[in-house]
Design a protein around this motif. Sequence first.
Motif, PDB file in Angstrom:
ATOM      1  N   PRO A   1       0.827  -1.214   0.000  1.00 44.09           N
ATOM      2  CA  PRO A   1       0.000   0.000   0.000  1.00 44.09           C
ATOM      3  C   PRO A   1       0.860   1.264   0.000  1.00 44.09           C
ATOM      4  CG  PRO A   1      -0.697  -1.548   1.721  1.00 44.09           C
ATOM      5  CD  PRO A   1       0.609  -2.040   1.194  1.00 44.09           C
ATOM      6  N   THR A   2       0.263   2.349  -0.461  1.00 43.37           N
ATOM      7  CA  THR A   2       0.888   3.665  -0.365  1.00 43.37           C
ATOM      8  C   THR A   2       0.217   4.412   0.772  1.00 43.37           C
ATOM      9  OG1 THR A   2       1.337   3.726  -2.742  1.00 43.37           O
ATOM     10  CG2 THR A   2       1.361   5.826  -1.559  1.00 43.37           C
ATOM     11  N   TRP A   3       1.018   4.820   1.755  1.00 42.44           N
ATOM     12  CA  TRP A   3       0.450   5.460   2.934  1.00 42.44           C
ATOM     13  C   TRP A   3       0.611   6.975   2.853  1.00 42.44           C
ATOM     14  CZ3 TRP A   3       3.662   1.018   3.622  1.00 42.44           C
ATOM     15  CH2 TRP A   3       2.944  -0.142   3.956  1.00 42.44           C
ATOM     16  N   PRO A   4      -0.331   7.722   3.443  1.00 39.05           N
ATOM     17  CA  PRO A   4      -0.229   9.193   3.427  1.00 39.05           C
ATOM     18  C   PRO A   4       1.100   9.665   4.020  1.00 39.05           C
ATOM     19  CG  PRO A   4      -2.380   8.495   4.240  1.00 39.05           C
ATOM     20  CD  PRO A   4      -1.546   7.259   4.138  1.00 39.05           C
ATOM     21  N   ARG A   5       1.653  10.731   3.437  1.00 39.28           N
ATOM     22  CA  ARG A   5       2.951  11.239   3.902  1.00 39.28           C
ATOM     23  C   ARG A   5       2.914  11.681   5.354  1.00 39.28           C
ATOM     24  NH1 ARG A   5       4.327  15.603   2.245  1.00 39.28           N
ATOM     25  NH2 ARG A   5       2.452  16.298   1.160  1.00 39.28           N
ATOM     26  N   THR A   6       1.738  12.093   5.831  1.00 39.16           N
ATOM     27  CA  THR A   6       1.634  12.574   7.206  1.00 39.16           C
ATOM     28  C   THR A   6       1.414  11.461   8.214  1.00 39.16           C
ATOM     29  OG1 THR A   6      -0.740  12.944   6.851  1.00 39.16           O
ATOM     30  CG2 THR A   6       0.747  14.821   6.505  1.00 39.16           C
ATOM     31  N   SER A   7       1.191  10.225   7.743  1.00 39.60           N
ATOM     32  CA  SER A   7       0.965   9.110   8.668  1.00 39.60           C
ATOM     33  C   SER A   7       2.290   8.629   9.241  1.00 39.60           C
ATOM     34  CB  SER A   7       0.265   7.956   7.934  1.00 39.60           C
ATOM     35  OG  SER A   7       1.146   7.361   6.982  1.00 39.60           O
ATOM     36  N   PHE A   8       2.210   7.772  10.245  1.00 41.52           N
ATOM     37  CA  PHE A   8       3.427   7.227  10.865  1.00 41.52           C
ATOM     38  C   PHE A   8       4.295   6.533   9.817  1.00 41.52           C
ATOM     39  CE2 PHE A   8       5.386   3.348  12.674  1.00 41.52           C
ATOM     40  CZ  PHE A   8       6.358   3.943  13.452  1.00 41.52           C
ATOM     41  N   LEU A   9       3.730   5.586   9.065  1.00 41.18           N
ATOM     42  CA  LEU A   9       4.519   4.867   8.066  1.00 41.18           C
ATOM     43  C   LEU A   9       4.979   5.782   6.949  1.00 41.18           C
ATOM     44  CD1 LEU A   9       2.575   1.475   7.779  1.00 41.18           C
ATOM     45  CD2 LEU A   9       4.802   1.870   8.854  1.00 41.18           C
ATOM     46  N   GLY A  10       4.165   6.766   6.606  1.00 38.01           N
ATOM     47  CA  GLY A  10       4.515   7.674   5.522  1.00 38.01           C
ATOM     48  C   GLY A  10       5.694   8.577   5.832  1.00 38.01           C
ATOM     49  N   GLN A  11       6.024   8.740   7.102  1.00 34.09           N
ATOM     50  CA  GLN A  11       7.135   9.614   7.501  1.00 34.09           C
ATOM     51  C   GLN A  11       8.480   8.881   7.574  1.00 34.09           C
ATOM     52  OE1 GLN A  11       6.221  12.382  10.869  1.00 34.09           O
ATOM     53  NE2 GLN A  11       4.250  11.321  10.858  1.00 34.09           N
ATOM     54  N   LEU A  12       8.449   7.550   7.450  1.00 34.73           N
ATOM     55  CA  LEU A  12       9.674   6.770   7.623  1.00 34.73           C
ATOM     56  C   LEU A  12      10.464   6.675   6.323  1.00 34.73           C
ATOM     57  CD1 LEU A  12       8.278   3.783   9.737  1.00 34.73           C
ATOM     58  CD2 LEU A  12       9.155   5.993  10.546  1.00 34.73           C
ATOM     59  N   SER A  13      11.782   6.545   6.445  1.00 35.23           N
ATOM     60  CA  SER A  13      12.606   6.260   5.278  1.00 35.23           C
ATOM     61  C   SER A  13      12.271   4.855   4.778  1.00 35.23           C
ATOM     62  CB  SER A  13      14.092   6.342   5.639  1.00 35.23           C
ATOM     63  OG  SER A  13      14.440   5.261   6.506  1.00 35.23           O
TER      64      SER A  13
ATOM     65  N   GLY B   1     -22.277   5.579  30.065  1.00 35.28           N
ATOM     66  CA  GLY B   1     -22.045   4.267  29.465  1.00 35.28           C
ATOM     67  C   GLY B   1     -22.211   4.184  27.969  1.00 35.28           C
ATOM     68  N   ARG B   2     -22.489   5.298  27.304  1.00 37.93           N
ATOM     69  CA  ARG B   2     -22.615   5.285  25.851  1.00 37.93           C
ATOM     70  C   ARG B   2     -21.239   5.442  25.202  1.00 37.93           C
ATOM     71  NH1 ARG B   2     -24.463   9.459  23.901  1.00 37.93           N
ATOM     72  NH2 ARG B   2     -24.444  10.777  25.769  1.00 37.93           N
ATOM     73  N   GLU B   3     -21.135   4.975  23.957  1.00 44.31           N
ATOM     74  CA  GLU B   3     -19.897   5.160  23.214  1.00 44.31           C
ATOM     75  C   GLU B   3     -19.955   6.455  22.418  1.00 44.31           C
ATOM     76  OE1 GLU B   3     -17.901   0.815  22.268  1.00 44.31           O
ATOM     77  OE2 GLU B   3     -18.836   1.943  20.649  1.00 44.31           O
ATOM     78  N   ALA B   4     -18.856   7.195  22.444  1.00 47.53           N
ATOM     79  CA  ALA B   4     -18.744   8.427  21.668  1.00 47.53           C
ATOM     80  C   ALA B   4     -17.556   8.298  20.721  1.00 47.53           C
ATOM     81  CB  ALA B   4     -18.550   9.630  22.584  1.00 47.53           C
ATOM     82  N   LEU B   5     -17.752   8.667  19.470  1.00 46.67           N
ATOM     83  CA  LEU B   5     -16.674   8.627  18.495  1.00 46.67           C
ATOM     84  C   LEU B   5     -15.705   9.771  18.761  1.00 46.67           C
ATOM     85  CD1 LEU B   5     -15.546   7.301  15.900  1.00 46.67           C
ATOM     86  CD2 LEU B   5     -16.901   8.944  14.601  1.00 46.67           C
ATOM     87  N   LEU B   6     -14.423   9.442  18.950  1.00 43.19           N
ATOM     88  CA  LEU B   6     -13.407  10.444  19.272  1.00 43.19           C
ATOM     89  C   LEU B   6     -12.545  10.815  18.077  1.00 43.19           C
ATOM     90  CD1 LEU B   6     -12.171   8.903  22.652  1.00 43.19           C
ATOM     91  CD2 LEU B   6     -13.937  10.641  22.320  1.00 43.19           C
ATOM     92  N   ALA B   7     -12.292   9.852  17.199  1.00 43.87           N
ATOM     93  CA  ALA B   7     -11.401  10.108  16.069  1.00 43.87           C
ATOM     94  C   ALA B   7     -11.562   8.986  15.054  1.00 43.87           C
ATOM     95  CB  ALA B   7      -9.944  10.195  16.531  1.00 43.87           C
ATOM     96  N   VAL B   8     -10.993   9.214  13.879  1.00 40.93           N
ATOM     97  CA  VAL B   8     -10.952   8.223  12.821  1.00 40.93           C
ATOM     98  C   VAL B   8      -9.490   8.018  12.441  1.00 40.93           C
ATOM     99  CG1 VAL B   8     -11.634   7.689  10.453  1.00 40.93           C
ATOM    100  CG2 VAL B   8     -13.232   8.878  11.971  1.00 40.93           C
ATOM    101  N   ARG B   9      -9.085   6.769  12.251  1.00 36.37           N
ATOM    102  CA  ARG B   9      -7.716   6.458  11.846  1.00 36.37           C
ATOM    103  C   ARG B   9      -7.745   5.603  10.585  1.00 36.37           C
ATOM    104  NH1 ARG B   9      -6.632  10.255  14.538  1.00 36.37           N
ATOM    105  NH2 ARG B   9      -6.121  10.217  16.751  1.00 36.37           N
ATOM    106  N   ILE B  10      -6.638   5.649   9.818  1.00 32.71           N
ATOM    107  CA  ILE B  10      -6.562   4.905   8.566  1.00 32.71           C
ATOM    108  C   ILE B  10      -5.223   4.175   8.485  1.00 32.71           C
ATOM    109  CG2 ILE B  10      -8.090   6.471   7.339  1.00 32.71           C
ATOM    110  CD1 ILE B  10      -5.590   7.770   6.113  1.00 32.71           C
ATOM    111  N   GLY B  11      -5.065   3.389   7.409  1.00 32.83           N
ATOM    112  CA  GLY B  11      -3.806   2.692   7.188  1.00 32.83           C
ATOM    113  C   GLY B  11      -2.627   3.644   7.171  1.00 32.83           C
ATOM    114  N   GLY B  12      -1.558   3.245   7.839  1.00 34.96           N
ATOM    115  CA  GLY B  12      -0.374   4.088   7.968  1.00 34.96           C
ATOM    116  C   GLY B  12      -0.248   4.702   9.338  1.00 34.96           C
TER     117      GLY B  12
END
Length: 224
Positions: free
Chosen positions: A2-14, A63-74
Amino acid sequence: MPTWPRTSFLGQLSDDTRDAVLRLGTRRRHSAGETIIQEGAPSSYAVILLTGLYKVVGLTEDGREALLAVRIGGDLVGELGLADGEPRIATVRAASAADVIRIGERDYRAMLDTYSDANKAVSKAMADKLRSASRRRVEFATCPTPVRVARVLQELAEAHGVRRGSEILVGVTLTQTELAALVGTTGPTIHRVLGEMRANGILATGYRNIRVLDEEGLDELARM
């Protein structure tokens, strides 16, 4: 691969560091709805998200669930618990079929010690999450709901959007209740605000999908 976004963790690695990091830990495949990290559990590993979409949720006082964030590959999740040794503060759940690498604490710390760009990327990931949380708290206190909605949709469109001609499909499947949780408002209010944005030609909405029709209009609303 896969190609990961440049701003993601994997996208920032050499390339060399990324290849080494991808050989760490244990690869796992998850179906939509499966839990990757459980709120309240001990923090003994981090998870590198390879493919798929993930929702970060937390329990409210009632006791309800609240959405805090969304994450993606990378992206990297679970690093905060390894930084302070405290239990997990949120649940991470796959929202689609997903591939991940689960890295135990020993290998995770060795990765940070061995690869300076990985260490830097982890620090940036934690700083970005802190900045986002701080900015969101300020917005909750000072910005009208339509402005908060516009800013959240901007973020989602930038991170997960798919451009189709003059439109942008926000590539995250969210219910209006989940979007309300991200914005910090109620279901009826988000329903009203989205209705106003539709009437003004900024958005089109369908079942669990949002399309940005007027980027400039969305940007103008977000700047108010």
